[in-house]
Design an enzyme around this catalytic site. Sequence first.
Site, PDB file in Angstrom:
ATOM      1  CB  CYS A   1      22.584  38.053  61.285  1.00  0.00           C
ATOM      2  SG  CYS A   1      24.252  37.438  61.094  1.00  0.00           S
TER       3      CYS A   1
ATOM      4  CB  CYS B   1      21.058  36.064  58.429  1.00  0.00           C
ATOM      5  SG  CYS B   1      22.689  35.960  57.626  1.00  0.00           S
TER       6      CYS B   1
ATOM      7  CB  CYS C   1      25.758  39.748  58.928  1.00  0.00           C
ATOM      8  SG  CYS C   1      25.785  38.427  57.710  1.00  0.00           S
TER       9      CYS C   1
ATOM     10  CB  CYS D   1      21.533  39.158  56.460  1.00  0.00           C
ATOM     11  SG  CYS D   1      22.138  39.627  58.098  1.00  0.00           S
TER      12      CYS D   1
ATOM     13  CB  CYS E   1       7.710  66.389  64.914  1.00  0.00           C
ATOM     14  SG  CYS E   1       8.793  65.824  63.599  1.00  0.00           S
TER      15      CYS E   1
END
Length: 351
Positions: A37, A41, A68, A71, A318
Site C-alpha cells: 500500500c 492508505c 492494494c 489505495c 535521455c
Amino acid sequence: MFFDLPDFDTLYAALLARDPGYDGFAFVGVRSTGVFCRLTCPARKPKKENSVFYSTVVEAMEAGFRPCKRCQPLSLFGARDNTLGILLASLENDPEKKWSEEDLVTAGLDPSTVRRTFKRQFGVTFLEMARLRRIGKGVNQLTTGGEVIDAQLEASFESGSGFRAAIVRHLGMNPSQARQHRFLKSHWIETPLGSMLAVADHQALHLLEFVDRPALPNELTRLRNLTSSEIIMDRTPVTDRLEVEMGDYFAGKSCRFATPLVEHGSIFTRGVWDALRAIPAGEVRSYSAVAAAIDRPRATRAVARANGANQIAILIPCHRAIGADGSLTGYGGGLWRKKWLIEHEKRMFSR
C-alpha cells in the site's frame, strides 16, 4: 543520487500518521495480507511485525506483494487499471467493432467511469478511440491504393456518406484527397510505467513518448509540421518490431534496440543523441560529461536542451543524463520514471 529510505521506525510512524510526504517514495508490504500500500492508505494499519517497506512498487511486487485495491498504489503513477487493459485488448482484437455505451453496460462496466478513465489517461474517451481506430483502418486502405468503397467497408461504415463525413471531420480532407496524402501511424504500447504513444511510418519510428507527458500535444503538432503529414491510429511493421523490443527491455532481457529511427533535430542535437546512446546501459553521465564527449565542453546547457528535445524516449536514452551533483533532473516523462529506468538497467547489468 536516489531517495534513501529512512529507518523502519520513522517509516512506521509515517504510516500511522498517513504522511503524504512519502507518497511515491515509500510503500508498505503487509505480510499478513500479501498486499502493498501507499503509506496514506485509509485501510486499517498493520502491526509492526507484519510491515516491510520498499522504495518502489517494483520492489514490492518483486517481493511477491500485490497492489492494494483500496489505495491503488499503481494508480499513483498513472498505470492503467484492469478496465483499461480489458477494453484496450478488446479494441485490438476486434478493431472493426462499433462500440456503444450499451456494449459497455453489457460488459458490466459503467460508461461514465470508462469515459473519465480513458479521458484522463489518453485525452480521448473509449468510444472516440474506437472510432478513430476504425477510421485509421479505412485511411490505411485508401493510402495503400484501395478504392473508397473498400476503405469504407474496412472501416466498418455502412454509409458512404457517413464514411466521407468522418474522414473530412477527422482529417480535414475528403477520401480522394486522403489517397494522395502522407500519413504517419500512431499506436499505444503498454509498459509497466504506463502507456506510451509510438508514431511511425512503414520505414522508421518518429516518436515514442509517455502519453501523460505534458508536452506531447505540442510534439505531435511539431511532428505533423516537420513531416507535412497527418497522424492516424494504426500499426506498421516498425510498430510491431518496437513492441517486441520494448517487451524484451521491460522484461529485463535486453537493452538493445534495432528499430530504425527518424531523428528530427539539428546536427548538434543529433550528435548529443548519439552520445546518449553511447552511454552503456546501467550507467549514467552528467550533462557536462556528455558535452565533453562531443568535444563541446562549454555547451552543457545546450546539451541539456538537446536532451530535453528528444522525442524518442528509452531508445534514445535521455534518462541516462543527470546533474553534475548526481541529482535526477529534467525528464519529461516524470522523474519517478527516470529513476525507475536507471535502476531497471542497473539491475539488468548487476546479475
